[in-house]
Design an enzyme around this catalytic site. Structure first.
Site, short mmCIF file in Angstrom:
data_model
loop_
_atom_site.label_atom_id
_atom_site.label_comp_id
_atom_site.label_asym_id
_atom_site.label_seq_id
_atom_site.Cartn_x
_atom_site.Cartn_y
_atom_site.Cartn_z
N ASP A 8 0.85 -1.18 0.00
CA ASP A 8 0.00 0.00 0.00
C ASP A 8 0.89 1.23 0.00
O ASP A 8 1.80 1.36 0.84
CB ASP A 8 -0.90 0.02 1.24
CG ASP A 8 -1.98 -1.05 1.19
OD1 ASP A 8 -1.95 -1.88 0.25
OD2 ASP A 8 -2.85 -1.05 2.08
N ASP A 130 -15.44 -3.47 -2.26
CA ASP A 130 -15.12 -3.25 -0.85
C ASP A 130 -16.44 -3.06 -0.11
O ASP A 130 -17.21 -2.17 -0.45
CB ASP A 130 -14.25 -2.01 -0.69
CG ASP A 130 -13.03 -2.03 -1.61
OD1 ASP A 130 -12.50 -3.12 -1.85
OD2 ASP A 130 -12.62 -0.95 -2.07
#
Length: 239
Positions: A8, A130
């Site tokens: 990330d 998500d």
């Protein structure tokens, strides 16, 4: 089962968040390309990148870092975060990325993914779904829509999408275990390559996903905190 070590990126650094909260941030490295090279050395056969700045901004922000990673490793890369136009997809693929993950746009205009699959092929386009309590979140997880994850998965299948990254936001970065039941249900309902994301904390979690027939798992914090040894995980679960 395909394993995906996660990198990330925020402000050009390799970081992890808790439940997508930007105030809950841990910096692991100032050189994400070195992290990518390390995971490849440990046997990784695919990398999962997230441009966290891009997810909020709505366009790619860490492009230079992504380019460096693609030039550093020889294994395939998938990338998500703020990719919402055909031009952005084309740009990512031109950097050497193999798969591009589309999240917000999949909810706001699902037909866009159909068009992109037709343009770039089903292996290049991934739907990023998500969810919080089964409902899909968008805009870097800042908003929760009224769309059910299961309905969006079925729609994606109709549009020719083959790969879905499914994240249970409540478990992301929490090391609390993945939502095996929800991920299995989506896999069984759709027959898609549903990649589990969020909450993987130990080898037992990977075993549970593997036994449930899940085709892919993203591993983030558990790798960085040395709760999972990548070489061992690959030897057990990648067949």
């Amino acid at each position: 089962m395909q394993l995906y070590p996660a990198i990330d990126m925020k402000n050009g650094q390799c970081v992890r968040l808790k439940q997508g909260e930007f105030k809950e941030i841990t910096v692991y490295s100032d050189a994400p390309e070195k992290v990518a090279a390390y995971w490849q050395e440990q046997g990784a056969t695919f990398l999962h990148l997230v441009d966290l700045d891009g997810a909020l901004a709505g366009h790619s922000v860490n492009e230079e870092v992504i380019r460096r990673i693609a030039q550093t490793v020889s294994i395939p890369i998938e990338i998500g975060g703020g990719i919402r136009t055909e031009e952005a997809i084309r740009n990512m693929l031109s950097l050497g990325v193999k798969r591009v993950i589309i999240g917000t746009k999949a909810v706001e205009r699902p037909e866009f993914l159909k068009e992109m699959v037709e343009t770039f092929g089903s292996d290049a386009i991934v739907a990023g779904i998500d969810a919080k309590d089964g409902l899909v979140a968008i805009q870097g997880w800042e908003q929760v829509s009224s769309v059910k994850a299961s309905e969006l998965c079925r729609q994606m299948k109709e549009y020719g999408v083959r790969h879905v990254v499914y994240t249970d936001i409540s478990r992301d970065g929490m090391l609390s275990g993945p939502n095996v039941a929800a991920t299995k249900a989506l896999t069984d309902e759709t027959g898609l390559d549903i990649i589990a994301s969020g909450g993987v904390s130990c080898m037992e979690d990977l075993e549970a996903l593997y036994q449930a027939g899940i085709q892919g798992a993203i591993i983030g914090k558990a790798l960085y905190e040395k709760r999972i040894e990548l070489k061992e995980a690959i030897s057990r679960f990648e067949r």
